[in-house]
Design a protein around this motif. Sequence first.
Motif, PDB file in Angstrom:
ATOM      1  N   LEU A 292      67.528 111.007  64.923  1.00 19.91           N
ATOM      2  CA  LEU A 292      67.465 109.575  65.206  1.00 19.91           C
ATOM      3  C   LEU A 292      68.257 108.837  64.142  1.00 19.91           C
ATOM      4  N   TYR A 293      69.156 107.938  64.583  1.00 17.51           N
ATOM      5  CA  TYR A 293      70.031 107.197  63.677  1.00 17.51           C
ATOM      6  C   TYR A 293      69.683 105.713  63.708  1.00 17.51           C
ATOM      7  N   ARG A 294      69.804 105.060  62.557  1.00 19.52           N
ATOM      8  CA  ARG A 294      69.529 103.622  62.445  1.00 19.52           C
ATOM      9  C   ARG A 294      70.578 102.763  63.141  1.00 19.52           C
ATOM     10  N   ASP A 295      71.811 103.243  63.202  1.00 22.11           N
ATOM     11  CA  ASP A 295      72.909 102.462  63.779  1.00 22.11           C
ATOM     12  C   ASP A 295      73.486 103.154  65.009  1.00 22.11           C
ATOM     13  N   THR A 296      74.249 102.396  65.789  1.00 17.33           N
ATOM     14  CA  THR A 296      74.915 102.968  66.949  1.00 17.33           C
ATOM     15  C   THR A 296      75.980 103.970  66.512  1.00 17.33           C
ATOM     16  N   ASP A 297      76.429 104.769  67.468  1.00 12.24           N
ATOM     17  CA  ASP A 297      77.485 105.766  67.243  1.00 12.24           C
ATOM     18  C   ASP A 297      77.114 106.785  66.168  1.00 12.24           C
ATOM     19  N   PHE A 298      75.820 107.105  66.065  1.00 14.75           N
ATOM     20  CA  PHE A 298      75.329 108.137  65.151  1.00 14.75           C
ATOM     21  C   PHE A 298      75.699 107.850  63.697  1.00 14.75           C
ATOM     22  N   ARG A 299      75.548 106.589  63.316  1.00 14.36           N
ATOM     23  CA  ARG A 299      75.856 106.165  61.936  1.00 14.36           C
ATOM     24  C   ARG A 299      74.591 105.653  61.265  1.00 14.36           C
ATOM     25  N   GLY A 300      74.721 105.406  59.984  1.00 13.45           N
ATOM     26  CA  GLY A 300      73.594 104.901  59.206  1.00 13.45           C
ATOM     27  C   GLY A 300      72.649 106.021  58.834  1.00 13.45           C
ATOM     28  N   GLY A 301      71.558 105.661  58.223  1.00 15.45           N
ATOM     29  CA  GLY A 301      70.565 106.665  57.860  1.00 15.45           C
ATOM     30  C   GLY A 301      70.014 107.346  59.100  1.00 15.45           C
ATOM     31  N   HIS A 302      69.591 108.577  58.939  1.00 13.13           N
ATOM     32  CA  HIS A 302      69.006 109.273  60.072  1.00 13.13           C
ATOM     33  C   HIS A 302      67.886 110.197  59.623  1.00 13.13           C
TER      34      HIS A 302
ATOM     35  N   VAL B 127      57.188 108.885  64.756  1.00 12.08           N
ATOM     36  CA  VAL B 127      58.303 108.544  63.874  1.00 12.08           C
ATOM     37  C   VAL B 127      57.722 108.029  62.562  1.00 12.08           C
ATOM     38  N   PRO B 128      58.221 108.511  61.416  1.00  9.68           N
ATOM     39  CA  PRO B 128      57.700 108.028  60.127  1.00  9.68           C
ATOM     40  C   PRO B 128      57.776 106.497  60.015  1.00  9.68           C
ATOM     41  N   THR B 129      56.844 105.936  59.289  1.00  9.94           N
ATOM     42  CA  THR B 129      56.715 104.482  59.173  1.00  9.94           C
ATOM     43  C   THR B 129      58.012 103.793  58.767  1.00  9.94           C
ATOM     44  N   ASP B 130      58.750 104.355  57.821  1.00 12.20           N
ATOM     45  CA  ASP B 130      59.977 103.703  57.362  1.00 12.20           C
ATOM     46  C   ASP B 130      61.109 103.770  58.384  1.00 12.20           C
ATOM     47  N   PHE B 131      60.917 104.512  59.475  1.00 11.54           N
ATOM     48  CA  PHE B 131      61.939 104.610  60.519  1.00 11.54           C
ATOM     49  C   PHE B 131      61.430 104.068  61.850  1.00 11.54           C
ATOM     50  N   ASN B 132      60.177 103.653  61.897  1.00  7.64           N
ATOM     51  CA  ASN B 132      59.573 103.155  63.130  1.00  7.64           C
ATOM     52  C   ASN B 132      60.303 101.919  63.655  1.00  7.64           C
ATOM     53  N   ASP B 133      60.626 101.920  64.930  1.00  6.84           N
ATOM     54  CA  ASP B 133      61.319 100.812  65.595  1.00  6.84           C
ATOM     55  C   ASP B 133      62.669 100.497  64.949  1.00  6.84           C
ATOM     56  N   LYS B 134      63.385 101.524  64.501  1.00  5.29           N
ATOM     57  CA  LYS B 134      64.687 101.310  63.868  1.00  5.29           C
ATOM     58  C   LYS B 134      65.748 102.281  64.388  1.00  5.29           C
ATOM     59  N   THR B 135      65.553 102.865  65.564  1.00  3.12           N
ATOM     60  CA  THR B 135      66.493 103.838  66.107  1.00  3.12           C
ATOM     61  C   THR B 135      67.465 103.150  67.066  1.00  3.12           C
ATOM     62  N   SER B 136      68.783 103.367  66.810  1.00  2.00           N
ATOM     63  CA  SER B 136      69.822 102.773  67.653  1.00  2.00           C
ATOM     64  C   SER B 136      70.680 103.809  68.365  1.00  2.00           C
ATOM     65  N   SER B 137      70.623 105.076  67.936  1.00  2.00           N
ATOM     66  CA  SER B 137      71.316 106.157  68.632  1.00  2.00           C
ATOM     67  C   SER B 137      70.595 107.467  68.361  1.00  2.00           C
TER      68      SER B 137
END
Length: 123
Positions: free
Chosen positions: A31-41, A52-62
Motif C-alpha cells: 500500500l502506497y501513500r501516493d498515486t503511481d506507487f510513490r511515497g511511503g509504503h 492497516v497500522p494506525t499511522d497508515f490508516n486511510d492514507k492509501t492512494s495506490s
Amino acid sequence: MASSKLLVSRVILLVLASCLFTSATAWKASLYRDTDFRGGHIDLSGSGCVGVPTDFNDKTSSVNTRGGCVVLYQNGGCTGKSLTLYPGTGSHNNLKKMGFNDRTSSVGNCAPRGKREVYNSFK
C-alpha cells in the motif's frame, strides 16, 4: 506393514491438501501513500483480514497486489464499503479514479472461485 503405509500416505495427502488450501487463500499487497506507487509504503500479507497500522490508516492512494487478488475495506475488521482489486484490472496506481482514495482501513483476501457471487452480494 500395509496399514502403516496407508496411514503414512493419508498423512502426506492431508499435509499436501492443507498446503494447497493455504496458498490459494494467501495474499500479499503493498500500500502506497501516493498515486503511481510513490511515497511511503507498507507491505501486508495474510490469509484473511489484516488491519492497516494506525499511522497508515486511510492514507492509501495506490496498491500493488503482487499479482494476486485483494479486497480493500473502508473499516477495520474487513467491514464497510470495499474495493476488490483483481490482477490486471486498471487503476491500482490511482485509487482516486476508483473512488477509494485514502479510505483503506483493512485488507483481506478475495472470495474463492465459485463463491464470488455470494461474497460480492454483501458489499
